[in-house]
Design an enzyme around this catalytic site. Structure first.
Site, short mmCIF file in Angstrom:
data_model
loop_
_atom_site.label_atom_id
_atom_site.label_comp_id
_atom_site.label_asym_id
_atom_site.label_seq_id
_atom_site.Cartn_x
_atom_site.Cartn_y
_atom_site.Cartn_z
N THR A 52 0.87 -1.18 0.00
CA THR A 52 0.00 0.00 0.00
C THR A 52 0.91 1.22 0.00
O THR A 52 1.86 1.30 0.79
CB THR A 52 -1.02 -0.03 1.15
OG1 THR A 52 -1.87 1.12 1.04
CG2 THR A 52 -0.37 -0.04 2.52
N GLU A 53 0.66 2.14 -0.94
CA GLU A 53 1.68 3.13 -1.30
C GLU A 53 1.97 4.15 -0.21
O GLU A 53 2.95 4.89 -0.29
CB GLU A 53 1.34 3.82 -2.62
CG GLU A 53 0.04 4.59 -2.66
CD GLU A 53 -1.10 3.74 -3.19
OE1 GLU A 53 -1.08 2.50 -3.01
OE2 GLU A 53 -2.04 4.32 -3.79
N ASN A 54 1.13 4.20 0.82
CA ASN A 54 1.45 5.13 1.89
C ASN A 54 2.57 4.62 2.79
O ASN A 54 2.99 5.32 3.71
CB ASN A 54 0.20 5.48 2.72
CG ASN A 54 -0.49 4.26 3.26
OD1 ASN A 54 -0.74 3.29 2.54
ND2 ASN A 54 -0.79 4.27 4.53
N SER A 94 8.64 3.85 -1.11
CA SER A 94 7.40 3.22 -1.57
C SER A 94 7.22 3.40 -3.08
O SER A 94 6.83 2.47 -3.78
CB SER A 94 6.21 3.84 -0.83
OG SER A 94 5.03 3.15 -1.17
#
Lengths: 234, 236
Positions: A52-54, A94
């Site tokens: 998840t890109e966060n 990320s």
């Protein structure tokens, strides 16, 4: 979810279709909304690592009620858990995973997909809408395989698979495969190629709801239902 | 003797002036330096350019700063959410500017500024409206767009623990943009849930080395961070 046709799959059935095609050991980013359902449909004998890109690799399921942590969330800002083997990292790392081609698959929603693989999924271009792009443009530019999961048509019944996108683009020629409630369709140099149909759905029906030419390439792909054998149910 | 600790948020943000460019850490609520933003609102600086992934949600933190009319321009990737009406109202009324940047490009522009890289080429956004008007270049047979480094006068970030040198560790996904922003601002101000003695942070686990941090403000003591049972190594 309103069904495109009586035989159309529901959200979970499309998700099972996508999940079936995600190989063991894959690193995968699931977009906000419809694709999030895929996480619940991945077979237990597969080890699939969700990004998840966060800033979390190894995203686990949502926590039980009462155990939410405001500092442990996904890109949709919903509470999640960290699976065993997970890692946290900052945004540059990320997006190095994303842009640097380290992720195997991302699954995104779509407003429109064109026959050449153009994707529009971040803005309707409406004058009063606040534009917001997030990580979509990075994902489509860097992830090895870009899948789209969407209903075949809009709520108004308009085809989402088109010759040319009318909405602002997220990326040009970036989509590899589209999973809809009617069919699995690959983007090929020849255009849209139907790989599979949902049970009870005909090629003519899909063609009638698609605003670009379809090639029938089902013979080169096994046909099966996401469940394996059962008919779709609500 | 190096001691970057400030007594309270007000003291830490006192010298931020009108027209400053300010990075604000956080992804949604996670990692948002709410107490520093509150102090900035009270301090009164206006005409600010704010760099942050989102444009505030609800009515606190960044949303409150925007609502107070202090922000002239937002540079962000995702200014829309279920409860981001404060920004939306000002945007529709033409009272706030918006530079929309893809999330990964935003992160990399900040990283570049902190690393002394003035500009870089990226494939992200090529062929879209967000690449229009920017120089393009072709590398390894791939079309790319030129993006410039993005630095700031001040970064406001949130850490889980700090020492007096400004070494920082973070909590889970609250880390997000903070380590990048810490490198890219003239003055980096970190609020933290715990200040620990020098040597208490495992040097192998420090995420932001103190050289990138100018001011540390203790907001509260988080019991879960000080619970020794949470540490198997003896380090915090």
């Amino acid at each position: 979810m309103t069904r495109t046709t009586p035989q159309a799959l529901d959200r979970r059935e499309i998700a099972r279709w996508v999940a079936r095609d995600i190989p063991d050991g894959a690193y995968v980013n699931l977009g906000i909304g419809m694709p999030e359902t895929i996480a619940e449909c991945i077979a237990e004998d597969k080890e699939v690592i969700l990004h998840t890109e966060n800033g979390l690799l190894g995203m686990g399921p949502p926590p039980p009620p009462g155990e939410e942590d405001t500092e442990l969330i996904n890109a949709g800002k919903q509470p999640v858990t960290a699976a065993p083997g997970a890692s946290f990292f900052h945004h540059a790392d990320s997006f190095a995973m994303i842009r640097g081609g380290h992720l195997d698959i991302c699954v995104l929603g779509a407003l429109e997909v064109a026959a050449n693989g153009d994707l529009a999924n971040w803005s309707t271009g409406a004058a009063r809408a606040v534009p917001a792009v997030g990580g979509a443009m990075d994902l489509v530019s860097g992830v090895k395989a870009v899948y789209v999961m969407t209903r075949h048509c809009t709520r108004a019944g308009e085809p989402k698979l088109v010759n040319e996108c009318r909405y602002p683009l997220t990326g040009r020629g970036v989509v590899d495969r589209v999973y809809t409630d009617l069919a699995v369709i690959d983007i090929t140099p020849q255009g849209l190629a139907v790989r599979e149909l949902a049970p009870g759905v005909t090629l003519a029906e899909v063609a009638g709801l698609t605003a670009a030419p379809l090639h029938d390439q089902r013979s080169t792909h096994r046909e099966s239902h996401p469940d394996g054998n059962s008919a779709p149910s609500e | 003797m190096i001691d970057k600790r400030f007594a309270d948020p007000s003291a830490a943000v006192r010298d931020i002036g009108d027209g400053a460019t300010i990075m604000v850490g956080g992804f949604g609520e996670a990692g948002s330096p709410v107490e520093l933003i509150d102090a900035l609102i009270e301090q009164g600086a206006g005409d600010l350019t704010v760099i942050s992934n989102n444009a505030g949600s609800g009515t606190t933190g960044l949303a409150a700063l925007i609502k107070a009319g202090r922000v002239a321009k937002m540079i962000c990737s995702y200014p829309r959410s279920a409860d981001s009406e404060v920004f939306a109202e000002q945007y529709r009324a033409g009272r706030i500017g918006l530079e929309l940047v893809p999330q990964g490009t935003l992160a990399e522009r900040i990283r570049a500024a902190g690393a002394g890289i003035p500009a870089f080429y990226t494939p992200t956004a090529v062929g879209t409206s967000l690449a229009q008007g920017k120089p393009h270049g072709r590398f390894d047979d791939r079309e790319c767009v030129l993006e410039h480094a993005l630095g700031a006068d001040v970064a406001l970030i949130k850490a889980a623990a700090a020492d007096r040198h400004g070494n920082l560790v973070y909590s889970k996904t609250a880390r997000n943009f903070a380590p990048l922003m810490a490198t890219a601002a003239e003055t980096t101000i970190a609020q933290t849930s715990a200040v620990v003695g020098l040597g208490s942070l495992d040097p192998e686990a420090v995420v932001t080395p103190g050289i990138f941090v100018d001011r540390v403000v203790l907001i509260d003591r988080s019991p879960q961070w000080l619970d020794p049972s949470r540490s198997e190594t003896g380090w915090l």
